[in-house]
Design a protein around this motif. Structure first.
Motif, short mmCIF file in Angstrom:
data_model
loop_
_atom_site.label_atom_id
_atom_site.label_comp_id
_atom_site.label_asym_id
_atom_site.label_seq_id
_atom_site.Cartn_x
_atom_site.Cartn_y
_atom_site.Cartn_z
N MET A 1 0.84 -1.20 0.00
CA MET A 1 0.00 0.00 0.00
C MET A 1 0.88 1.24 0.00
N ASN A 2 0.36 2.28 -0.61
CA ASN A 2 1.01 3.60 -0.60
C ASN A 2 0.25 4.46 0.40
N ILE A 3 0.91 4.79 1.50
CA ILE A 3 0.24 5.49 2.61
C ILE A 3 0.89 6.85 2.81
N ALA A 4 0.11 7.91 2.71
CA ALA A 4 0.62 9.27 2.90
C ALA A 4 0.15 9.79 4.25
N HIS A 5 1.10 9.98 5.17
CA HIS A 5 0.78 10.59 6.46
C HIS A 5 0.75 12.11 6.26
N ILE A 6 -0.31 12.73 6.76
CA ILE A 6 -0.57 14.13 6.47
C ILE A 6 -0.73 14.89 7.78
N GLY A 7 0.04 15.96 7.93
CA GLY A 7 -0.02 16.74 9.15
C GLY A 7 0.91 17.92 9.09
N PRO A 8 1.26 18.47 10.23
CA PRO A 8 2.15 19.64 10.29
C PRO A 8 3.58 19.21 10.03
N PRO A 9 4.49 20.15 9.79
CA PRO A 9 5.90 19.80 9.66
C PRO A 9 6.40 19.04 10.87
N LEU A 10 7.30 18.10 10.63
CA LEU A 10 7.81 17.24 11.69
C LEU A 10 8.66 18.04 12.66
N ALA A 11 8.45 17.82 13.96
CA ALA A 11 9.21 18.54 14.98
C ALA A 11 9.17 17.74 16.26
N ARG A 12 10.18 17.91 17.11
CA ARG A 12 10.23 17.19 18.38
C ARG A 12 9.38 17.93 19.40
N ARG A 13 8.12 17.60 19.39
CA ARG A 13 7.18 18.12 20.38
C ARG A 13 6.02 17.14 20.46
N GLY A 14 5.02 17.47 21.27
CA GLY A 14 3.88 16.57 21.40
C GLY A 14 2.95 16.67 20.20
N GLY A 15 1.92 15.83 20.19
CA GLY A 15 0.92 15.88 19.14
C GLY A 15 1.40 15.27 17.84
N PRO A 16 0.68 15.57 16.74
CA PRO A 16 1.01 14.96 15.45
C PRO A 16 2.44 15.21 14.98
N ALA A 17 2.97 16.42 15.18
CA ALA A 17 4.31 16.72 14.68
C ALA A 17 5.36 15.80 15.30
N GLY A 18 5.30 15.59 16.62
CA GLY A 18 6.25 14.72 17.29
C GLY A 18 6.01 13.26 17.00
N TYR A 19 4.76 12.86 16.93
CA TYR A 19 4.43 11.46 16.63
C TYR A 19 4.95 11.08 15.26
N LEU A 20 4.69 11.93 14.26
CA LEU A 20 5.11 11.62 12.90
C LEU A 20 6.63 11.68 12.75
N LEU A 21 7.29 12.50 13.55
CA LEU A 21 8.76 12.52 13.54
C LEU A 21 9.30 11.16 13.98
N GLN A 22 8.73 10.60 15.05
CA GLN A 22 9.16 9.29 15.53
C GLN A 22 8.88 8.21 14.48
N LEU A 23 7.68 8.24 13.91
CA LEU A 23 7.31 7.21 12.95
C LEU A 23 8.13 7.32 11.67
N SER A 24 8.39 8.52 11.21
CA SER A 24 9.16 8.70 9.97
C SER A 24 10.60 8.20 10.15
N ALA A 25 11.18 8.41 11.32
CA ALA A 25 12.54 7.92 11.57
C ALA A 25 12.56 6.40 11.55
N ALA A 26 11.55 5.77 12.16
CA ALA A 26 11.48 4.30 12.14
C ALA A 26 11.25 3.79 10.73
N ALA A 27 10.39 4.48 9.97
CA ALA A 27 10.13 4.06 8.59
C ALA A 27 11.38 4.15 7.74
N ALA A 28 12.19 5.17 7.96
CA ALA A 28 13.43 5.31 7.20
C ALA A 28 14.37 4.14 7.46
N ARG A 29 14.40 3.67 8.69
CA ARG A 29 15.29 2.54 9.01
C ARG A 29 14.81 1.24 8.37
N HIS A 30 13.52 1.16 8.03
CA HIS A 30 12.96 -0.06 7.47
C HIS A 30 12.52 0.10 6.02
#
Length: 420
Positions: A1-30
């Protein structure tokens, strides 16, 4: 599947920005071993901070004196009549906030629509609504809930009337209308995701209508920021924040939002007898917004959170509503014992084996009893709880666990499409 996560720019803070930063880093490793293709919002580029000039430094130095002489500054507060009026102050707040959220995610929305994704994965109800309007035939819209309550209640409570009981705020006409709006958005999308069943139950506690929704669950995992003072001993770290060396220290960390329960914690602190040792450090809120007391150390905003966690004996979470807090995951990574209100995602942390003392409610006597337990606990027992927290982190809460949870969700969704 092609999945596009959509939200604010990635940043180390709470909420979507911080969550997606963590997930994007893990996705890059895999990236090379996953059958799914993921895209994410761009990385946030912090503005270069200029050193304050002399007038700004003088103004900052004089601020405590001014506050002592004339009292705290007066902020705009809507009238009660405007809060109770349909189409009033709360409606204006929510309308502006949702527009702001969509504007912040606009680049991410455009990129996802241009990329031909199979799944448009929103991280806010306003963005999910926009994607429902813009998606092409065959595209699915998913969304994740990042708040422990409906957005209408969350924003109205935090902005307009933090001293009100949340049930009274939920009953206001504008709050209720916006909760119905959010329920409508989530009823129309293809998948709704939250960390765990306990988090979903918390949202339904705020508004029972949300219990009718069908959720998928992906437990949050994260890695805290890199320590700046890795070789600092606990006593050296305490000196950095002027924390006492010879007394146990508990830590509250987070924004002073009404659902976070800081007011309840500080009320309980004042009731502890002098025979009980210990202080509470409060990190996040401006110092002037923290109730002064001999047992309280107001630290203000803290940049080096990972080091601060290693300077304290335990961490306190007295949220009135609780999803599955990133700050609790970071405290588990640091191997800290915790004092937790037994609600929402905190119940799942306990089930996962976190080293914690649980509070049945947020009455001052209940919180004080929990503080007394942790303040007077032997260092050996606190160390055992801290080790349990670290084991919980390693077994359930790392970025790898987050990635596996998302991959399992994508696999289930792909299989469902294949057999539909």
């Amino acid at each position: 599947m092609n999945i596009a996560h959509i939200g604010p720019p990635l940043a180390r803070r709470g909420g979507p920005a911080g969550y997606l930063l963590q997930l994007s880093a893990a996705a890059a490793r895999h990236a090379g071993d996953s059958p799914h293709m993921l895209t994410f919002p761009r990385q946030s580029v912090p503005a270069r901070a200029r050193p304050p000039g002399i007038p700004a430094r003088v103004k900052s130095a004089l601020r405590p004196i001014k506050r002592a002489l004339v009292g705290p500054p007066a902020f705009y507060r809507p009238s009660e009549a405007d809060l109770r009026r349909p189409g009033g102050a709360i409606d204006a707040l929510l309308t502006a906030s949702m527009q702001s959220v969509c504007a912040e995610a606009a680049g991410s929305i455009d990129a996802a629509l241009a990329g031909g994704a199979d799944v448009l994965f929103a991280h806010d109800p306003a963005v999910a609504e926009r994607l429902l309007e813009l998606r092409r035939p065959g595209q699915q819209v998913w969304s994740m809930m990042h708040a422990p309550m409906p957005v209408g209640l969350d924003l109205a409570w935090a902005w307009g009337i933090p001293e009100w009981d949340w049930k009274d705020i939920a009953a206001l006409p504008d709050t209720n209308r916006w909760m119905r709006w959010e329920l409508g958005v989530y009823s129309a999308i293809d998948r709704l995701i939250t960390p765990c069943p306990e988090a979903a139950a918390e949202i339904a506690r705020a508004d029972p209508r949300f219990a009718e929704l069908t959720f998928d669950f992906v437990l949050t995992g994260a890695a805290g920021p890199t320590r700046a003072f890795l070789r600092g001993t606990p006593s050296e770290l305490r000196r950095r924040w002027r924390l006492p060396a010879g007394a146990p220290v508990g830590l509250f960390i987070g924004a002073p939002l009404p659902y976070r329960g800081l007011d309840a914690l500080l009320e309980a602190v004042t009731t502890l007898p002098q025979s009980v040792p210990g202080v509470i450090a409060v990190a996040g809120p401006p110092r002037e917004r923290v109730r002064a007391h001999a047992r309280v150390r107001a630290l203000g905003p803290v940049r080096d959170v990972a080091d601060l966690l290693h300077a304290v004996d335990f961490v306190v979470n007295v949220n009135r509503f609780n999803l599955f807090d990133l700050s609790t995951i970071e405290a588990a990574e640091a191997g800290r014992p915790m004092l937790l209100h037994a609600t929402g995602g905190n119940l799942r942390f306990q089930q996962l084996g976190l080293g914690c003392v649980m509070l049945a409610d947020l009455a001052p006597a209940t919180i004080a009893s929990g503080l007394r337990d942790l303040f007077t606990m032997t260092q050996t027992r606190r160390a055992e709880l801290g080790a349990a927290s670290r084991r919980c982190y390693e077994q359930h809460l790392t970025p790898e666990h987050l990635w596996r949870g998302h991959t399992a969700l994508y696999d289930r969704a792909a299989a469902a499409l294949l057999h539909s």
